[in-house]
Design a protein around this motif. Structure first.
Motif: not given
Length: 452
Positions: A257-259, A284-288, A317-322
């Motif tokens: 887990e991230p924490q 994993k926390q979407a903090f790109m 890539l997984e953050s929507g910036r391919p």
């Protein structure tokens, strides 16, 4: 980057022969981890008289501290074992033991232990039945239960002998490779400490009911043997140890887990393993932005770090910036000479841009990836998307059949293979491959149907 073949994955290790069915566990694929395994195992495999190209290490997602072989020349390792190890030499010690099982042919010789046990069981059953028929049911039950105990003891003694043989082989292989046995001894000490923490205390009957020799006995035997080896006091390989710490941190960041990751690798720690682990936690926390800052910190120290470039590309890539992911992934592919797992991610990024100008490169990259690593269903899935986008439906169906056969989806694979074969030029390589898949999956479908 750690990934599933379709499309996410995980790991595993086991200190026993055939202790778990590998097919039932999640497999982790990662280019850097697999490169580390090849490097750490190659001298040991060579010392055992085998070809390093033919011996594989597969990582499974299992928190149990364990490793095993199950036939062939593959060693399966659990994520729990990597997490428990502190040094690459410890993993090498475990690997050398499992290689002892492979060289000894223990997986295919299991019948040598089970056949005598079965014979004792059957004999006790016949004698017990005869006693019961003669009017002594209690005596018959006693004979049968005694036979069962004897059969169990026979098999367990056989198993313990195999484990002792594998221990002795590990001493020989590590010595031949010039690797200190300290790691092996240290890991057995950890296993012993785990037994103590679990409340285990040795009793006179324990060895009788165990598949393995007692840990303290194995530890004494191994230490005595290793201390006589000239390599005992040889320093560990610092480069291999650095690579192990990176792999361990990646695995922790991927699975925890991230924490938990941020607690184990706090922000004031600025070595490369810590940056790796935190990059996963933030991703994993979407903090790109935070995840990219961690990968950039690695690249600031090592600009040509292919695996950090791979990780940066996958975060993008997984953050929507391919489109932004393409440069670091293209560089990572070049630096690793088209490593197939990284190439698959690169092909994915090219396709994800939805820019048809990128599709020819995606096709070229993905074709090269499946040639080097045929058993990668996600690569076949991506290649099928390229074919379909180009209007090449027969090869798209063939790629789907390849993917589905690997995922044991036999009905779907058969349907796509037959459709591909019907549309491809007869006798061509792709037509022959479609025919092979159709024949094998049809047999599996019929087999499952008969079982039902």
């Amino acid at each position: 980057m750690l990934r599933n073949p379709v499309p996410r994955a995980a790991l595993a290790l086991v200190l026993a022969l055939g202790a778990a069915p590998a097919q039932a566990q999640e497999v982790l694929r990662d280019a850097e981890t697999e490169a580390f395994f090849r490097e750490m195992s190659a001298p040991i495999v060579t010392a055992a008289g085998l070809d390093p190209r033919n011996v594989n290490v597969v990582l499974l997602n299992d928190g149990e501290v364990n490793a095993f072989v199950a036939g062939g020349q593959t060693v399966y390792m659990n994520s729990g074992l990597i997490g428990e190890a502190d040094h690459a030499e410890e993993v090498q010690g475990v690997f050398a033991h499992e290689l002892g099982h492979i060289v000894g042919g223990h997986a295919i010789r299991g019948g040598e232990g089970s056949r005598p046990a079965v014979a004792i069981t059957l004999l006790s059953l016949l004698l017990g039945a005869a006693a019961a028929a003669a009017g002594s049911p209690e005596a018959g039950l006693g004979i049968f239960m005694g036979g069962m105990t004897a059969a169990e003891g026979k098999y367990l003694a056989f198993s313990r002998a195999q484990e002792a043989t594998a221990d002795a082989a590990s001493v020989k292989f590590l010595a031949g490779a010039g690797i200190s046995g300290r790691g092996s001894v240290n890991f057995f000490q950890k296993l012993q400490n785990m037994e103590y923490r679990a409340g285990y205390r040795k009793s006179p009957d324990d060895e009788w009911y165990s598949t393995h020799p007692m840990t303290d006995d194995r530890l004494t035997t191994l230490k005595d043997a290793f201390e006589q080896d000239p390599a005992w006091k040889r320093p560990e390989d610092p480069a291999l140890q650095r690579r192990f710490l990176r792999v361990k941190a990646k695995l922790y960041g991927y699975l925890a887990e991230p924490q938990q990751t941020l607690t184990a690798y706090p922000e004031y720690v600025n070595d490369i393993p810590a940056h790796y682990a935190r990059a996963y936690a933030y991703h994993k926390q979407a903090f790109m932005d935070k995840a990219l800052a961690e990968t950039d910190a690695i690249l600031a120290a090592e600009p040509d770090d292919a695996y950090a470039l791979e990780l940066k590309g996958q975060v993008l890539l997984e953050s929507g910036r391919p489109a932004d992911a393409i440069p670091p992934l293209r560089r990572a592919v070049a630096l690793t000479q088209n490593q197939p797992l990284i190439a698959t991610t690169f092909g994915h990024a090219l396709l994800a841009t939805e820019d048809r100008a990128n599709f020819p490169e995606a096709e070229r990259v993905l074709k090269a990836a499946v040639v080097k690593d045929h058993d990668n269903p996600f690569a076949w899935y991506q290649l099928g998307m390229v074919y379909e986008a180009n209007g090449d439906t027969p090869r798209a169906r063939l790629a789907s059949a390849e993917q589905e056969a690997m995922q044991l989806q036999y009905v779907e694979a058969l349907r796509n293979a037959e459709a591909a074969q019907a549309a491809l030029p007869a006798g061509s390589p792709d037509w022959l491959r479609a025919q092979d898949i159709a024949m094998s999956t049809r047999a599996m479908v019929e087999h499952k149907r008969k079982k039902k």
